[in-house]
Scaffold this active site. Structure first.
Site, short mmCIF file in Angstrom:
data_model
loop_
_atom_site.label_atom_id
_atom_site.label_comp_id
_atom_site.label_asym_id
_atom_site.label_seq_id
_atom_site.Cartn_x
_atom_site.Cartn_y
_atom_site.Cartn_z
N ASP A 146 0.79 -1.23 0.00
CA ASP A 146 0.00 0.00 0.00
C ASP A 146 0.83 1.29 0.00
O ASP A 146 0.27 2.36 -0.25
CB ASP A 146 -1.03 0.02 1.14
CG ASP A 146 -0.54 -0.64 2.40
OD1 ASP A 146 -1.34 -1.29 3.06
OD2 ASP A 146 0.66 -0.51 2.71
N LEU A 147 2.12 1.20 0.23
CA LEU A 147 2.99 2.38 0.08
C LEU A 147 4.42 1.91 -0.20
O LEU A 147 5.16 1.53 0.72
CB LEU A 147 2.94 3.26 1.34
CG LEU A 147 3.63 4.61 1.20
CD1 LEU A 147 3.02 5.47 0.11
CD2 LEU A 147 3.61 5.38 2.52
N THR B 62 15.91 -7.33 2.78
CA THR B 62 16.79 -7.81 3.85
C THR B 62 17.41 -9.19 3.60
O THR B 62 18.10 -9.71 4.47
CB THR B 62 16.02 -7.86 5.20
OG1 THR B 62 14.85 -8.64 5.02
CG2 THR B 62 15.64 -6.48 5.67
N ASP C 286 24.89 -3.68 10.68
CA ASP C 286 26.30 -3.97 10.98
C ASP C 286 27.05 -4.45 9.72
O ASP C 286 28.27 -4.45 9.70
CB ASP C 286 26.39 -5.04 12.08
CG ASP C 286 25.62 -6.32 11.76
OD1 ASP C 286 24.65 -6.24 10.97
OD2 ASP C 286 25.96 -7.38 12.30
N TYR D 106 24.11 -6.29 -0.22
CA TYR D 106 23.19 -5.78 0.81
C TYR D 106 23.86 -4.66 1.63
O TYR D 106 23.29 -3.57 1.77
CB TYR D 106 22.76 -6.94 1.73
CG TYR D 106 22.03 -6.52 2.98
CD1 TYR D 106 20.71 -6.07 2.91
CD2 TYR D 106 22.64 -6.57 4.23
CE1 TYR D 106 20.03 -5.68 4.07
CE2 TYR D 106 21.97 -6.19 5.38
CZ TYR D 106 20.66 -5.75 5.30
OH TYR D 106 20.01 -5.36 6.44
N LYS E 257 22.83 -0.70 1.81
CA LYS E 257 22.45 -0.07 3.08
C LYS E 257 23.36 1.13 3.37
O LYS E 257 22.91 2.13 3.92
CB LYS E 257 22.51 -1.09 4.23
CG LYS E 257 21.49 -2.21 4.15
CD LYS E 257 20.04 -1.77 4.27
CE LYS E 257 19.65 -1.29 5.63
NZ LYS E 257 18.21 -0.93 5.71
N TRP F 264 21.71 -8.67 13.50
CA TRP F 264 21.15 -10.00 13.79
C TRP F 264 19.74 -9.91 14.41
O TRP F 264 19.47 -10.43 15.49
CB TRP F 264 22.06 -10.78 14.74
CG TRP F 264 23.45 -11.03 14.26
CD1 TRP F 264 24.14 -10.37 13.29
CD2 TRP F 264 24.36 -12.02 14.77
NE1 TRP F 264 25.40 -10.90 13.16
CE2 TRP F 264 25.57 -11.91 14.05
CE3 TRP F 264 24.28 -12.99 15.77
CZ2 TRP F 264 26.68 -12.73 14.30
CZ3 TRP F 264 25.37 -13.80 16.03
CH2 TRP F 264 26.55 -13.66 15.29
N1 LIG Z 1 16.91 -8.77 9.71
C1 LIG Z 1 18.14 -8.55 10.18
O1 LIG Z 1 18.84 -9.46 10.65
C2 LIG Z 1 18.70 -7.15 10.17
C3 LIG Z 1 19.99 -6.95 10.66
C4 LIG Z 1 20.50 -5.64 10.66
C5 LIG Z 1 19.73 -4.59 10.17
N2 LIG Z 1 18.49 -4.84 9.69
C6 LIG Z 1 17.71 -3.71 9.18
O2 LIG Z 1 16.63 -3.50 10.06
C7 LIG Z 1 15.49 -2.99 9.32
C8 LIG Z 1 14.27 -3.81 9.65
O3 LIG Z 1 14.55 -5.17 9.29
P1 LIG Z 1 13.45 -6.31 9.41
O4 LIG Z 1 14.19 -7.56 9.79
O5 LIG Z 1 12.30 -5.84 10.22
O6 LIG Z 1 13.04 -6.44 7.89
P2 LIG Z 1 11.86 -7.32 7.26
O7 LIG Z 1 11.25 -8.19 8.29
O8 LIG Z 1 12.44 -7.94 6.01
O9 LIG Z 1 10.81 -6.21 6.86
C9 LIG Z 1 11.00 -5.31 5.81
C10 LIG Z 1 9.63 -4.93 5.29
O10 LIG Z 1 9.81 -3.96 4.26
C11 LIG Z 1 8.93 -4.29 3.20
N3 LIG Z 1 9.40 -3.70 1.94
C12 LIG Z 1 10.26 -4.20 1.02
N4 LIG Z 1 10.37 -3.35 -0.01
C13 LIG Z 1 9.59 -2.29 0.27
C14 LIG Z 1 9.27 -1.09 -0.44
N5 LIG Z 1 9.81 -0.82 -1.63
N6 LIG Z 1 8.40 -0.21 0.13
C15 LIG Z 1 7.83 -0.47 1.33
N7 LIG Z 1 8.09 -1.60 2.03
C16 LIG Z 1 8.96 -2.50 1.52
C17 LIG Z 1 8.99 -5.81 3.18
O11 LIG Z 1 7.92 -6.33 2.40
P3 LIG Z 1 8.13 -7.77 1.66
O12 LIG Z 1 8.38 -8.76 2.76
O13 LIG Z 1 6.84 -7.95 0.94
O14 LIG Z 1 9.32 -7.58 0.77
C18 LIG Z 1 8.88 -6.11 4.67
O15 LIG Z 1 7.55 -6.14 5.11
C19 LIG Z 1 15.92 -3.00 7.86
O16 LIG Z 1 16.36 -1.73 7.51
C20 LIG Z 1 17.09 -3.95 7.82
O17 LIG Z 1 17.99 -3.66 6.76
C21 LIG Z 1 17.95 -6.08 9.69
#
Ligand SMILES: NC(=O)c1ccc[n+]([C@@H]2O[C@H](COP(=O)([O-])OP(=O)(O)OC[C@H]3O[C@@H](n4cnc5c(N)ncnc54)[C@H](OP(=O)(O)O)[C@@H]3O)[C@@H](O)[C@H]2O)c1
Length: 293
Positions: free
Chosen positions: A35-36, A63, A103, A126, A130, A151
């Site tokens: 939706d956005l 991610t 990280d 990735y 970032k 993580w």
């Molecule tokens: N996961 C990790 O281990 C980790 C570690 C370090 C930092 N981070 C950072 O922490 C943040 C949150 O991570 P998270 O684990 O909560 O990520 P996540 O669970 O993968 O959630 C990301 C969300 O963003 C949505 N998305 C993807 N492309 C988009 C777009 N163009 N417009 C709007 N929404 C979009 C995804 O939808 P879909 O699922 O449909 O694609 C998903 O719902 C991110 O910035 C990530 O890089 C994560």
């Protein structure tokens, strides 16, 4: 205040949604890809203006670290150009931004916790994408901060904790790497921190000089330590075997060491950070509770 949470169905976005009832004087709007789309500047810009958005917590990201190696263009669009879109849309309304980074902007050659001034050197698509997203915020004139985390796991979504709990029930043995060190972070703890920063008095700190902060849970672990603790807390009978990264090839290279120094975020925002094993216990209890319902 009217805060938009982008990528709101992901791990961090879902944890924020679960906590916002604590902030009764702030309006929250939750939007995810369907939706956005943060890559669609026109839609994003209109939405922020029409909905009178005053701040954004950007949880939207691509991610999947291994898939990123195959689709660098898509990853770049979301993790860097999408962030630039947010910055430009917020500039027009003088809005604040908390953007989440990783990280994996570091190459892992350190042997002591990384602070915010340590040089970055991402070793995969990735991490590179970032880092570009971070630069979009840092090089802008908006009131924005970047929080690097590591993580991430939650009781929602697909993550290491849920994978190990699942595999541990299926298999007698699991091989997990012990030569990558970092800190597991419960997305709920990070969600609390983002809300405290954007909603409480401290939010004026967003306007101050320091733009990058590090946040993870306290302590240090290898993926082997993390898996062993998950199996233990899950009361599962499964042997966890330590293996070297070279025995477990993946598409994307990962830093061997990515522990973050959290001194600045703790001091500037008066935040207490839980130890990773304590937060993991809370998360596994929540997973069990959700299953029982
Ligand atoms: N996961 C990790 O281990 C980790 C570690 C370090 C930092 N981070 C950072 O922490 C943040 C949150 O991570 P998270 O684990 O909560 O990520 P996540 O669970 O993968 O959630 C990301 C969300 O963003 C949505 N998305 C993807 N492309 C988009 C777009 N163009 N417009 C709007 N929404 C979009 C995804 O939808 P879909 O699922 O449909 O694609 C998903 O719902 C991110 O910035 C990530 O890089 C994560």
């Amino acid at each position: 205040m009217r805060i938009l949470i982008t990528g709101s169905n992901g791990q961090l976005g879902s944890e924020i949604r679960d906590l916002v009832s604590l902030y009764k004087t702030t309006d929250f709007i939750f939007r995810d890809l369907q939706d956005l789309d943060i890559c669609d500047f026109k839609a994003l810009n209109n939405f922020i203006k029409e909905q009178n958005i005053t701040g954004v917590i950007n949880c939207a990201a691509h991610t999947d670290v291994d898939k990123a190696e195959e689709n660098p263009e898509i990853v770049k669009q979301v993790n860097s150009e999408g962030v630039l879109n947010l910055v430009n849309a917020l500039k027009a309304v003088n809005g604040k931004l908390i953007h989440i980074s990783t990280d994996y902007v570091f190459d892992g050659k350190n042997s002591q916790p990384y602070n915010e001034l340590d040089p970055v050197n991402p070793i995969g698509v990735y991490g590179e994408s970032k880092r570009d997203g971070e630069l979009a915020v840092i090089n802008s004139s908006i009131d924005g901060i970047v929080i690097r985390t590591s993580w991430l796991y939650s009781s929602n979504g697909n993550n290491f904790v849920k994978k190990i709990l699942h595999l541990g029930l299926e298999k007698k043995e699991l091989s997990v790497v012990f030569d990558q060190l970092g800190t597991p972070t419960y997305a709920r703890d990070l969600a609390k921190t983002c809300l405290k920063i954007i909603c409480e008095n401290n939010s004026n700190k967003i306007s101050e000089k320091r733009q990058i902060y590090h946040y993870s849970n306290e302590g240090i672990a290898s993926w082997f330590d993390f898996a062993t603790e998950i199996i233990k807390l899950g009361t599962i009978v499964c042997k966890v075997i330590p293996v070297l990264t070279k025995e477990f090839p993946t598409k994307a290279k990962r830093p061997h060491y990515s522990v973050l120094d959290k001194t600045n975020i703790k001091n500037d925002f008066n935040i207490e950070i839980p130890y990773w094993r304590d937060s993991l216990k809370d998360c596994i209890l929540k997973i069990h509770k959700n299953k029982a319902q």
